[in-house]
Design a protein around this motif. Structure first.
Motif, short mmCIF file in Angstrom:
data_model
loop_
_atom_site.label_atom_id
_atom_site.label_comp_id
_atom_site.label_asym_id
_atom_site.label_seq_id
_atom_site.Cartn_x
_atom_site.Cartn_y
_atom_site.Cartn_z
N SER A 122 0.86 -1.17 0.00
CA SER A 122 0.00 0.00 0.00
C SER A 122 0.90 1.22 0.00
CB SER A 122 -0.91 0.00 1.24
OG SER A 122 -1.70 1.15 1.28
N ILE A 123 1.22 1.71 -1.18
CA ILE A 123 2.22 2.76 -1.35
C ILE A 123 1.57 4.14 -1.27
CG2 ILE A 123 3.85 3.76 -3.01
CD1 ILE A 123 4.43 0.95 -3.99
N PRO A 124 2.18 5.09 -0.58
CA PRO A 124 1.63 6.46 -0.51
C PRO A 124 1.92 7.23 -1.79
CG PRO A 124 3.67 6.33 0.75
CD PRO A 124 3.38 4.93 0.27
N TRP A 125 1.25 6.88 -2.87
CA TRP A 125 1.53 7.44 -4.18
C TRP A 125 1.42 8.97 -4.20
CZ3 TRP A 125 3.83 4.39 -7.44
CH2 TRP A 125 3.56 3.02 -7.45
N ALA A 126 0.45 9.52 -3.52
CA ALA A 126 0.14 10.94 -3.66
C ALA A 126 1.31 11.83 -3.26
CB ALA A 126 -1.10 11.30 -2.83
N GLN A 127 2.23 11.34 -2.43
CA GLN A 127 3.33 12.19 -1.96
C GLN A 127 4.65 11.90 -2.66
OE1 GLN A 127 2.70 10.65 2.02
NE2 GLN A 127 4.81 9.91 2.12
N LEU A 128 4.73 10.88 -3.53
CA LEU A 128 5.99 10.49 -4.15
C LEU A 128 6.37 11.44 -5.27
CD1 LEU A 128 5.80 6.59 -4.42
CD2 LEU A 128 6.88 7.98 -2.65
N THR A 129 7.68 11.76 -5.33
CA THR A 129 8.23 12.53 -6.44
C THR A 129 9.16 11.68 -7.30
OG1 THR A 129 10.07 13.32 -5.07
CG2 THR A 129 8.07 14.69 -5.16
N LYS A 130 9.77 10.63 -6.73
CA LYS A 130 10.64 9.74 -7.48
C LYS A 130 10.28 8.29 -7.15
CE LYS A 130 14.58 12.93 -7.71
NZ LYS A 130 16.04 13.12 -7.47
N PHE A 131 10.19 7.45 -8.20
CA PHE A 131 9.80 6.07 -7.98
C PHE A 131 10.52 5.18 -8.98
CE2 PHE A 131 6.85 2.48 -8.87
CZ PHE A 131 6.94 1.86 -7.63
N ALA A 132 11.06 4.05 -8.49
CA ALA A 132 11.67 3.04 -9.35
C ALA A 132 11.23 1.68 -8.85
CB ALA A 132 13.20 3.14 -9.32
N CYS A 133 10.92 0.78 -9.77
CA CYS A 133 10.49 -0.55 -9.37
C CYS A 133 10.85 -1.55 -10.46
CB CYS A 133 8.99 -0.60 -9.09
SG CYS A 133 7.99 -0.37 -10.56
N GLY A 134 10.80 -2.82 -10.10
CA GLY A 134 11.19 -3.87 -11.02
C GLY A 134 10.20 -4.08 -12.14
N ASN A 135 8.92 -3.86 -11.88
CA ASN A 135 7.93 -4.13 -12.90
C ASN A 135 6.64 -3.39 -12.57
OD1 ASN A 135 6.20 -5.37 -14.84
ND2 ASN A 135 7.51 -7.18 -14.83
N VAL A 136 6.04 -2.77 -13.57
CA VAL A 136 4.75 -2.10 -13.41
C VAL A 136 3.77 -2.76 -14.37
CG1 VAL A 136 3.50 0.03 -13.86
CG2 VAL A 136 5.65 0.11 -12.63
#
Length: 470
Positions: free
Chosen positions: A243-257
């Motif tokens: 459950s990621i706090p998307w609304a506050q993120l400015t930078k994001f990296a992940c293995g797969n979307v």
């Protein structure tokens, strides 16, 4: 006349009065020597000590995608190590403790010397350095006073599994003060970490990488809830697990979307995105605009079917790594989102000959890096680069690098570089040119080539042609 030197009498046979005369100047000697650096105010010495610290590693996306193709500074760090290293006696701050008692006392009361700690417990020697790991970490961070903390560690090896308890204890103890946290774990430790549910009120940057697929891992809906300041998040796992706090993120990296549209809708403040798009992802049903995104890195196996429906008006940096699926859909994407692009790099893409059309669609580029270009790419690219042949091709280019490339610099190529040595109101001067040879590649440049490159250097161009600099 021959002189005979009698052996000196041992100190035990010297009269007490004579012994005092010998020892008195020796005892006074240190007091008469004043080292200028010792006379500096402690505040200045502390500031000098801070500049002695080794650079803090940036683990961010390197833990997610440990590949040199994403060390994309103007001087690529081709040998970058994505994992933390242990504090070394030969480096600050430990080194400062060994010089003299004055420096030791200053270093121990300079909190900012002790705010960063990077541990690689995959190092088989760590047991000899840190027999009591919890005590070592506590001593280190105690010296940091009340300063925010930066902590990273590699607990993913079998040898480090016995230290899992120390990791949990450390996170529980210092969670209120951690600002940056980067961890490489194995699957079981990630489960234990999720069970902690400790609040991290100051945490702004978090990177978590696991060494094995977490296919059987349960979700942790409360793991990120205690991170009100979290702005940067780097995962090598599927983000839907959390459950990621998307609304506050400015930078994001992940293995797969698996659904890029959902990410863009949920993260309106996002400026940097690094990810791989699922091969089975569907084409976007509607056009998607993200007004703030400035940097987009698409990595391996990425499906490009969504690109023609994506509008990124603020995009300044585009990195592409592998993935033939991107090939056909890139040009229509650039037609919509290339206006503000300044930096472009590619690795492992079949870039010739269509790539020339890509660059023509990105007229405002200032930085171009091409990794492992195919043999038939260099000649047509330099032909377009020559201002005498085409003055409209990449007119604002400042930096050009070919990494892992072994093509010969021919006279037409050198002429193209020479044509870029001058600039003006409408065109820019090429400041930097790099051709980094593949590992083990050996070549002797001809005298004429060296002479031309030397002339370009004398005209102000920075040039590196050869193996990677260590």
């Amino acid at each position: 006349m021959m002189m005979h030197h009698l052996p000196a009498a041992p100190m035990s046979q010297v009269l007490p009065s004579q012994r005092e005369d010998i020892q008195r100047p020796i005892q006074r000697w240190p007091a008469r020597v004043v080292y200028p650096i010792i006379t500096l105010p402690r505040e200045i010495t502390s500031e000098i000590f801070l500049h002695c610290l080794p650079p803090a590693p940036d683990f961010s996306s390197k833990l997610v995608f440990p590949h040199p193709s994403f060390d994309l500074d103007e001087n690529p760090e081709l040998k970058a190590d994505p994992y933390p290293h242990n504090p070394r006696p030969s480096e600050a701050p430990f080194l400062l403790l060994q010089v003299c008692s004055a420096w030791r006392s200053i270093a121990l009361v300079t909190p900012r010397l002790w705010t960063h700690l990077h541990l690689n417990l995959a190092d088989i020697n760590y047991f000899s350095f840190y027999p009591d790991l919890e005590e070592f970490i506590a001593d280190w961070f105690t010296r940091a006073g009340s300063c925010p903390l930066f902590f990273s560690g590699n607990w993913s090896s079998i040898a480090a599994s016995s230290a899992s308890a120390s990791l949990n204890t450390t996170l529980l103890r210092y969670a209120p003060r951690l600002r940056n946290l980067a961890l490489q774990l194995h699957e079981q430790q990630l489960g234990e970490l999720g069970a902690l549910a400790a609040p991290f009120p100051l945490l702004e940057k978090l990177a978590i990488s696991i060494s094995f697929p977490a296919s059987q891992l349960r979700t942790f809906p409360d793991f990120f809830c205690g991170m009100p300041r979290l702005k940067e998040l780097y995962l090598n796992m599927v983000p839907s697990m959390f459950s990621i706090p998307w609304a506050q993120l400015t930078k994001f990296a992940c293995g797969n979307v698996d659904n890029l549209a959902n990410v863009f809708h949920a993260a309106p403040l996002l400026t940097d995105l690094t990810c791989s798009i699922s091969e089975d992802s569907h084409e976007l049903a509607t056009d998607i605009t993200h007004a703030r995104l400035q940097t987009l890195c698409l990595v391996n196996r990425s499906s490009g079917h969504f690109l023609p429906r994506l509008l990124l008006p603020s995009l300044q940096t585009l990195h592409l790594k592998d993935g033939e699926e991107l090939y056909d859909d890139l040009l229509p994407f650039l037609a919509l989102s290339a206006t503000s692009l300044r930096t472009f790099s590619s690795f492992g893409l079949p870039i010739a000959p269509l790539a020339l059309d890509w660059f023509s669609a990105m007229p405002n580029l200032t930085h171009v890096t091409v990794y492992a270009p195919p043999p038939d790419f260099a000649a047509p690219f330099f032909a377009r680069l020559d201002r005498a042949q085409d003055s409209t091709f990449l007119p604002h280019l400042h930096f050009l690098a070919f990494v892992y490339s072994s093509f010969n610099l021919t006279p037409p190529m050198l002429h193209a570089l020479s044509s870029r040595c001058t600039g003006g109101d409408a065109v820019a001067k090429l400041h930097t040119f790099m051709q980094v040879w593949p590992t083990g590649f050996v070549r002797t440049l001809g005298k004429a080539t060296i002479a031309t490159l030397q002339q370009l250097v004398e005209q102000g161009m920075q040039i590196h042609v050869g193996p990677a600099e260590v």
